[in-house]
Design an enzyme around this catalytic site. Structure first.
Site, PDB file in Angstrom:
ATOM      1  N   SER A 137       0.878  -1.187   0.000  1.00  0.00           N
ATOM      2  CA  SER A 137       0.000   0.000   0.000  1.00  0.00           C
ATOM      3  C   SER A 137       0.903   1.220   0.000  1.00  0.00           C
ATOM      4  CB  SER A 137      -0.845  -0.009   1.272  1.00  0.00           C
ATOM      5  OG  SER A 137      -1.493   1.234   1.453  1.00  0.00           O
ATOM      6  N   TYR A 150      -2.008   0.194  10.768  1.00  0.00           N
ATOM      7  CA  TYR A 150      -2.016  -0.253   9.365  1.00  0.00           C
ATOM      8  C   TYR A 150      -0.715   0.135   8.652  1.00  0.00           C
ATOM      9  CZ  TYR A 150      -3.732  -1.083   4.588  1.00  0.00           C
ATOM     10  OH  TYR A 150      -3.890  -1.536   3.288  1.00  0.00           O
TER      11      TYR A 150
HETATM   12  P1  NAP Z   1     -11.430  -6.375   0.676  1.00  0.00           P
HETATM   13  O1  NAP Z   1     -12.422  -6.179  -0.418  1.00  0.00           O
HETATM   14  O2  NAP Z   1     -11.873  -6.206   2.077  1.00  0.00           O
HETATM   15  O3  NAP Z   1     -10.735  -7.810   0.499  1.00  0.00           O
HETATM   16  C1  NAP Z   1      -9.911  -8.354   1.490  1.00  0.00           C
HETATM   17  C2  NAP Z   1      -9.713  -9.837   1.181  1.00  0.00           C
HETATM   18  O4  NAP Z   1      -8.830 -10.392   2.172  1.00  0.00           O
HETATM   19  C3  NAP Z   1     -11.013 -10.621   1.241  1.00  0.00           C
HETATM   20  O5  NAP Z   1     -11.071 -11.513   0.157  1.00  0.00           O
HETATM   21  C4  NAP Z   1     -10.899 -11.401   2.547  1.00  0.00           C
HETATM   22  O6  NAP Z   1     -11.535 -12.682   2.431  1.00  0.00           O
HETATM   23  C5  NAP Z   1      -9.385 -11.603   2.614  1.00  0.00           C
HETATM   24  N1  NAP Z   1      -8.965 -11.927   3.978  1.00  0.00           N
HETATM   25  C6  NAP Z   1      -9.049 -11.171   5.087  1.00  0.00           C
HETATM   26  N2  NAP Z   1      -8.608 -11.850   6.152  1.00  0.00           N
HETATM   27  C7  NAP Z   1      -8.242 -13.083   5.693  1.00  0.00           C
HETATM   28  C8  NAP Z   1      -7.713 -14.247   6.309  1.00  0.00           C
HETATM   29  N3  NAP Z   1      -7.470 -14.295   7.632  1.00  0.00           N
HETATM   30  N4  NAP Z   1      -7.449 -15.334   5.547  1.00  0.00           N
HETATM   31  C9  NAP Z   1      -7.702 -15.295   4.206  1.00  0.00           C
HETATM   32  N5  NAP Z   1      -8.193 -14.235   3.563  1.00  0.00           N
HETATM   33  C10 NAP Z   1      -8.472 -13.138   4.313  1.00  0.00           C
HETATM   34  O7  NAP Z   1     -10.204  -5.342   0.499  1.00  0.00           O
HETATM   35  P2  NAP Z   1      -9.181  -5.074  -0.720  1.00  0.00           P
HETATM   36  O8  NAP Z   1      -9.108  -3.599  -0.882  1.00  0.00           O
HETATM   37  O9  NAP Z   1      -9.475  -5.903  -1.889  1.00  0.00           O
HETATM   38  O10 NAP Z   1      -7.823  -5.535  -0.013  1.00  0.00           O
HETATM   39  C11 NAP Z   1      -6.905  -6.411  -0.637  1.00  0.00           C
HETATM   40  C12 NAP Z   1      -5.480  -6.008  -0.257  1.00  0.00           C
HETATM   41  O11 NAP Z   1      -5.207  -4.710  -0.787  1.00  0.00           O
HETATM   42  C13 NAP Z   1      -5.225  -5.907   1.249  1.00  0.00           C
HETATM   43  O12 NAP Z   1      -3.932  -6.421   1.522  1.00  0.00           O
HETATM   44  C14 NAP Z   1      -5.250  -4.407   1.499  1.00  0.00           C
HETATM   45  O13 NAP Z   1      -4.511  -4.057   2.649  1.00  0.00           O
HETATM   46  C15 NAP Z   1      -4.631  -3.905   0.222  1.00  0.00           C
HETATM   47  N6  NAP Z   1      -4.885  -2.491  -0.109  1.00  0.00           N
HETATM   48  C16 NAP Z   1      -6.165  -2.018  -0.231  1.00  0.00           C
HETATM   49  C17 NAP Z   1      -6.364  -0.675  -0.553  1.00  0.00           C
HETATM   50  C18 NAP Z   1      -7.740  -0.077  -0.669  1.00  0.00           C
HETATM   51  O14 NAP Z   1      -7.871   1.162  -0.653  1.00  0.00           O
HETATM   52  N7  NAP Z   1      -8.780  -0.860  -0.841  1.00  0.00           N
HETATM   53  C19 NAP Z   1      -5.264   0.164  -0.739  1.00  0.00           C
HETATM   54  C20 NAP Z   1      -3.978  -0.359  -0.618  1.00  0.00           C
HETATM   55  C21 NAP Z   1      -3.805  -1.681  -0.310  1.00  0.00           C
HETATM   56  P3  NAP Z   1     -12.413 -13.395   3.583  1.00  0.00           P
HETATM   57  O15 NAP Z   1     -12.965 -12.320   4.463  1.00  0.00           O
HETATM   58  O16 NAP Z   1     -13.468 -14.125   2.786  1.00  0.00           O
HETATM   59  O17 NAP Z   1     -11.461 -14.319   4.274  1.00  0.00           O
END
Ligand code: NAP
Length: 250
Positions: A137, A150
């Site tokens: 990120s 975070y």
């Molecule tokens: P999201 O829609 O909330 O997706 C998060 C995913 O992580 C879900 O599929 C969830 O699946 C999975 N997850 C959470 N805990 C888990 C566990 N213990 N075991 C296995 N899977 C798990 O959010 P996203 O934005 O797509 O996030 C994906 C990545 O991008 C993360 O690493 C986040 O920090 C990063 N990121 C996001 C942003 C943003 O603005 N959205 C920006 C920078 C980086 P289940 O709940 O079904 O397990």
């Protein structure tokens, strides 16, 4: 063992957001995708017939071992590992934050990523060319008030990516970090514990990235020729200068 000529891509957190979009995009680009998440039914819906959905909790050693054993039995190798599972919990200052949010973020973003990487390394070594893609990120090199829990874990993801590059130097395994800014997914709904109004406000007045925008970056990195290692891709919405300086039109 299943015979497939298609390369194998493993995506953690494939039930939602960036992981789901990446799983779909990689399948379109000729990969057999193994998607893991706790909500495995959602992974099944994402992948349809184009891949394999398996239950996975990256924070639990037994779950990670079971997941990777199944991949080993079926395919015997992994070409690409997308360490995507992660997220934020809360937005409290260091003075006010609660222990469970801190440890929860550390477990999924750091411990889970390391467990998955260690478990998959023997299978990445069985591939002609391996590739580890860590979803970091801009919080991995910037900070903001209320973000210590975070930003600390995403700084750690950056450190792990850099360490892996040193440890794997000399092997045909690439390491890429993708560092997005604001992406509209379930990320903020999780951060604000289901408060959809608070989550919506994060993206109000600007055009955030979509999960597909980030998936494009992942596909670009993994489809370069094997001698080309895309070290890092930083991608943000035009309206976002830093984690906290965002131009909003109201
Ligand atoms: P999201 O829609 O909330 O997706 C998060 C995913 O992580 C879900 O599929 C969830 O699946 C999975 N997850 C959470 N805990 C888990 C566990 N213990 N075991 C296995 N899977 C798990 O959010 P996203 O934005 O797509 O996030 C994906 C990545 O991008 C993360 O690493 C986040 O920090 C990063 N990121 C996001 C942003 C943003 O603005 N959205 C920006 C920078 C980086 P289940 O709940 O079904 O397990």
């Amino acid at each position: 063992m299943a015979v497939t000529n298609r390369p194998i891509a493993v995506v953690t957190g494939a039930s939602s957001g960036i992981g789901a979009a990446s799983a779909r995009a990689l399948a379109k680009h000729g990969y057999t995708v193994v998607g893991g998440a706790r909500r495995v039914d959602r992974v099944k819906t994402v992948l349809g017939t184009s891949g394999l959905a398996l239950e996975l909790d990256v924070t639990e050693r037994e779950s990670v071992d079971r997941f990777v054993d199944e991949i080993n039995k079926r395919y015997g190798h992994v070409d690409v590992l997308i360490n995507n599972a992660g997220g934020a919990l809360g937005l409290a200052s260091v003075a006010d934050a609660n222990d469970d949010d801190w440890t929860g973020m550390w477990k999924v973003n750091v411990f889970g990523l390391m467990l998955m990487t260690r478990a998959c390394l023997p299978l990445l070594r069985q591939a002609e060319h391996g590739h580890i893609v860590n979803i970091g990120s801009i919080a991995g090199f910037e900070t903001y008030k209320g973000g210590a829990g975070y930003t600390a874990v995403k700084h750690a993801v950056r450190a792990i990516s850099r360490t892996l590059r040193l440890e794997l130097n000399g092997e045909p395994i690439r390491v890429t970090e993708i560092a997005p800014g604001l992406v509209e997914t379930e990320f903020s709904i999780v951060r604000f514990k289901g408060d959809r109004d608070a989550a919506k406000a994060v993206y109000t007045g600007l055009k955030p990235l979509t999960a597909e925008d980030v998936a494009d970056c992942i596909v670009f990195a993994v489809t370069r020729p094997p001698h080309v290692d895309i070290d890092e891709i930083v991608v943000r919405p035009v309206a976002q200068a830093t984690t906290f300086q965002v131009s909003r039109k109201t």
